[in-house]
Design a protein around this motif. Structure first.
Motif, short mmCIF file in Angstrom:
data_model
loop_
_atom_site.label_atom_id
_atom_site.label_comp_id
_atom_site.label_asym_id
_atom_site.label_seq_id
_atom_site.Cartn_x
_atom_site.Cartn_y
_atom_site.Cartn_z
N GLY A 78 21.51 20.69 -13.22
CA GLY A 78 20.76 19.44 -13.33
C GLY A 78 20.51 19.01 -14.76
O GLY A 78 20.88 19.69 -15.72
N ALA A 79 19.88 17.84 -14.88
CA ALA A 79 19.58 17.30 -16.21
C ALA A 79 18.45 18.10 -16.85
O ALA A 79 17.54 18.57 -16.17
CB ALA A 79 19.17 15.83 -16.08
N LYS A 80 18.51 18.25 -18.16
CA LYS A 80 17.54 19.11 -18.85
C LYS A 80 16.24 18.37 -19.21
O LYS A 80 15.22 18.99 -19.44
CB LYS A 80 18.16 19.70 -20.12
N HIS A 81 16.29 17.05 -19.28
CA HIS A 81 15.11 16.33 -19.78
C HIS A 81 14.71 15.17 -18.86
O HIS A 81 14.16 14.18 -19.31
CB HIS A 81 15.37 15.81 -21.19
N SER A 82 14.97 15.32 -17.58
CA SER A 82 14.60 14.27 -16.63
C SER A 82 13.10 14.29 -16.34
O SER A 82 12.45 15.33 -16.42
CB SER A 82 15.37 14.48 -15.32
N ASP A 83 12.56 13.10 -16.01
CA ASP A 83 11.17 13.03 -15.54
C ASP A 83 11.01 13.68 -14.18
O ASP A 83 9.91 14.06 -13.77
CB ASP A 83 10.71 11.57 -15.45
N TYR A 84 12.11 13.79 -13.44
CA TYR A 84 12.11 14.37 -12.11
C TYR A 84 12.63 15.80 -12.16
O TYR A 84 13.73 16.04 -12.68
CB TYR A 84 12.99 13.56 -11.15
N VAL A 85 11.87 16.76 -11.64
CA VAL A 85 12.29 18.15 -11.61
C VAL A 85 12.06 18.70 -10.20
O VAL A 85 10.95 18.66 -9.68
CB VAL A 85 11.52 19.01 -12.64
N TRP A 86 13.14 19.21 -9.62
CA TRP A 86 13.07 19.85 -8.30
C TRP A 86 12.79 21.33 -8.49
O TRP A 86 13.50 22.01 -9.22
CB TRP A 86 14.38 19.65 -7.54
N ILE A 87 11.73 21.82 -7.85
CA ILE A 87 11.29 23.21 -7.99
C ILE A 87 11.63 23.93 -6.68
O ILE A 87 11.07 23.61 -5.63
CB ILE A 87 9.78 23.29 -8.29
N ILE A 88 12.54 24.91 -6.77
CA ILE A 88 13.21 25.42 -5.57
C ILE A 88 13.06 26.93 -5.43
O ILE A 88 13.35 27.68 -6.36
CB ILE A 88 14.71 25.07 -5.63
N ASP A 89 12.61 27.36 -4.26
CA ASP A 89 12.69 28.76 -3.86
C ASP A 89 13.54 28.80 -2.59
O ASP A 89 13.08 28.39 -1.52
CB ASP A 89 11.30 29.35 -3.60
N PRO A 90 14.78 29.28 -2.68
CA PRO A 90 15.68 29.18 -1.53
C PRO A 90 15.32 30.10 -0.38
O PRO A 90 15.67 29.84 0.77
CB PRO A 90 17.04 29.55 -2.13
N LEU A 91 14.63 31.21 -0.69
CA LEU A 91 14.25 32.16 0.36
C LEU A 91 13.02 32.93 -0.11
O LEU A 91 13.12 33.95 -0.77
CB LEU A 91 15.41 33.12 0.66
N ASP A 92 11.86 32.39 0.22
CA ASP A 92 10.61 33.05 -0.14
C ASP A 92 10.29 34.07 0.95
O ASP A 92 10.15 33.71 2.12
CB ASP A 92 9.48 32.03 -0.24
N GLY A 93 10.25 35.33 0.58
CA GLY A 93 10.08 36.39 1.55
C GLY A 93 11.37 37.16 1.76
O GLY A 93 11.68 37.58 2.89
N THR A 94 12.14 37.36 0.69
CA THR A 94 13.44 38.03 0.79
C THR A 94 13.31 39.43 1.39
O THR A 94 14.13 39.84 2.23
CB THR A 94 14.12 38.12 -0.59
N THR A 95 12.30 40.18 0.98
CA THR A 95 12.13 41.54 1.51
C THR A 95 11.90 41.51 3.02
O THR A 95 12.47 42.31 3.77
CB THR A 95 10.97 42.25 0.80
N ASN A 96 11.08 40.57 3.49
CA ASN A 96 10.90 40.40 4.94
C ASN A 96 12.23 40.11 5.61
O ASN A 96 12.58 40.72 6.63
CB ASN A 96 9.93 39.24 5.22
N PHE A 97 12.98 39.17 5.05
CA PHE A 97 14.27 38.78 5.62
C PHE A 97 15.22 39.96 5.73
O PHE A 97 15.85 40.18 6.77
CB PHE A 97 14.89 37.68 4.75
#
Length: 334
Positions: A78-97
């Motif tokens: 993605g862009a480094k200096h955009s006003d928009y930033v997507w904050i992503i955790d693709p799998l929260d709870g990996t150990t459970n999974f």
């Protein structure tokens, strides 16, 4: 879904469901997964990476000029200096999974100039979709969410997460745990913070606290809580929690009582220096998810102005103000 959703929220939902399909397919054959380790008790699998790639591709196909902050790849896409930033955790709870314990989720938030405006947490095992747009309320599937109405901590069910990474202060946590356990009706630790926060918004929990969380663990869930009428802050009840590695959330009455107990355990270091741009605390040092506790601790000194994406605009988070009604968020200038 009956209501008209913001276009950016629709993209977040599409990305979350795509990642959820990847996770559900992989859950059918856990034995063949390749698993790595980011540190003691901190695992990453090829499913984390595949789900994250699918989310990033979906987001950037729709919004190629936006920035990305993701657990596994940091800000590599993605862009480094955009006003928009997507904050992503693709799998929260990996150990459970990885153990087949069905408590894990996909978490996606969109911040605009440092303020989280859209949030999705998707539980693929139950097909439960938690989502919120700033100023428009929080929902589980088609049902509007509200935090619980319990007023006494002694009657409350509280969620938490145990510290498990190298550098976490376990003895400090045990003291907090002991004090809260004696003050509430029960403590639960399922092991996926993004879902824990949504459970506060849904009223399943009356409150939640944890130390050591990263921005991608909490960004989406925090907006969902505030849009459901709850409060989120650091242990002293202030709004700069996202990069402070400590968080407390709850309905307004229970939140205030939890802050009174947790305030002496805060590790927040305050600094008045202004931030240099949107989510600059993240941009400064979160190059990858395996950043050490030392690097993350240094980031926690970033200015509160850039690191308070998901809390109410007014200072309703002070201890003596905790019983006040939650102020409504302003509509995003999108």
């Amino acid at each position: 879904m009956s209501q008209a959703l913001h276009p950016m929220l629709n993209i977040a939902i599409k990305a979350a469901r795509t990642a959820g399909s990847i996770i559900n397919r992989a859950a059918l054959d856990l034995e063949v997964l390749k698993i790595g380790s980011k540190g003691p008790n901190d695992y990453v699998s090829e499913v984390d990476r595949a789900a994250e790639e699918a989310i990033i591709n979906t987001v950037l196909e729709a919004y190629p000029g936006h920035g990305i902050l993701a657990e596994e790849s940091g800000r590599a896409h993605g862009a480094k200096h955009s006003d928009y930033v997507w904050i992503i955790d693709p799998l929260d709870g990996t150990t459970n999974f990885l153990h087949g314990f069905p408590v894990y989720a996909v978490s996606i938030a969109l911040a605009y100039r440092g303020q989280v405006q859209q949030a999705v947490v998707y539980d693929p095992t139950r097909n439960d979709l938690f989502y919120a747009s700033k100023g428009r309320g929080a929902f589980l599937n088609d049902r509007r969410l509200r935090v619980s109405k319990r007023t006494r901590l002694s009657d409350s069910l509280i969620g938490t997460g145990f510290p498990f990474r190298k550098g976490d202060n376990f003895k400090r946590y045990v003291k907090m745990f002991e004090e809260l356990m004696a003050s509430c009706a029960g403590l639960r630790r399922p092991g996926a913070a993004a879902l824990d926060l949504c459970y506060v918004a849904a009223g399943y929990y009356d409150g939640f606290f944890e130390t050591g969380l990263n921005p991608w663990d909490a960004a989406a869930g925090a907006l969902i809580i505030t849009e459901a009428g709850g409060l989120v802050g650091n242990f002293t009840g202030e709004s700069d929690f996202l990069y402070q590695r400590e968080i407390v959330a709850g309905n307004p009455k229970v939140y205030g009582q939890m802050v009174q107990i947790l305030a002496p355990y805060t590790r927040v270091i305050k600094e008045d220096a202004p931030a240099e741009g949107p989510l600059s605390a993240a941009a400064a040092g979160l190059a990858a998810a395996d950043a050490t506790a030392t690097v993350l601790a240094a980031e926690s000194k970033a200015a509160p102005a850039a690191a308070a994406p998901a809390t109410p605009a007014k200072k309703a988070v002070r201890i003596r103000k905790a019983a006040a009604a939650t102020p409504e968020g302003d509509d995003a200038p999108m």
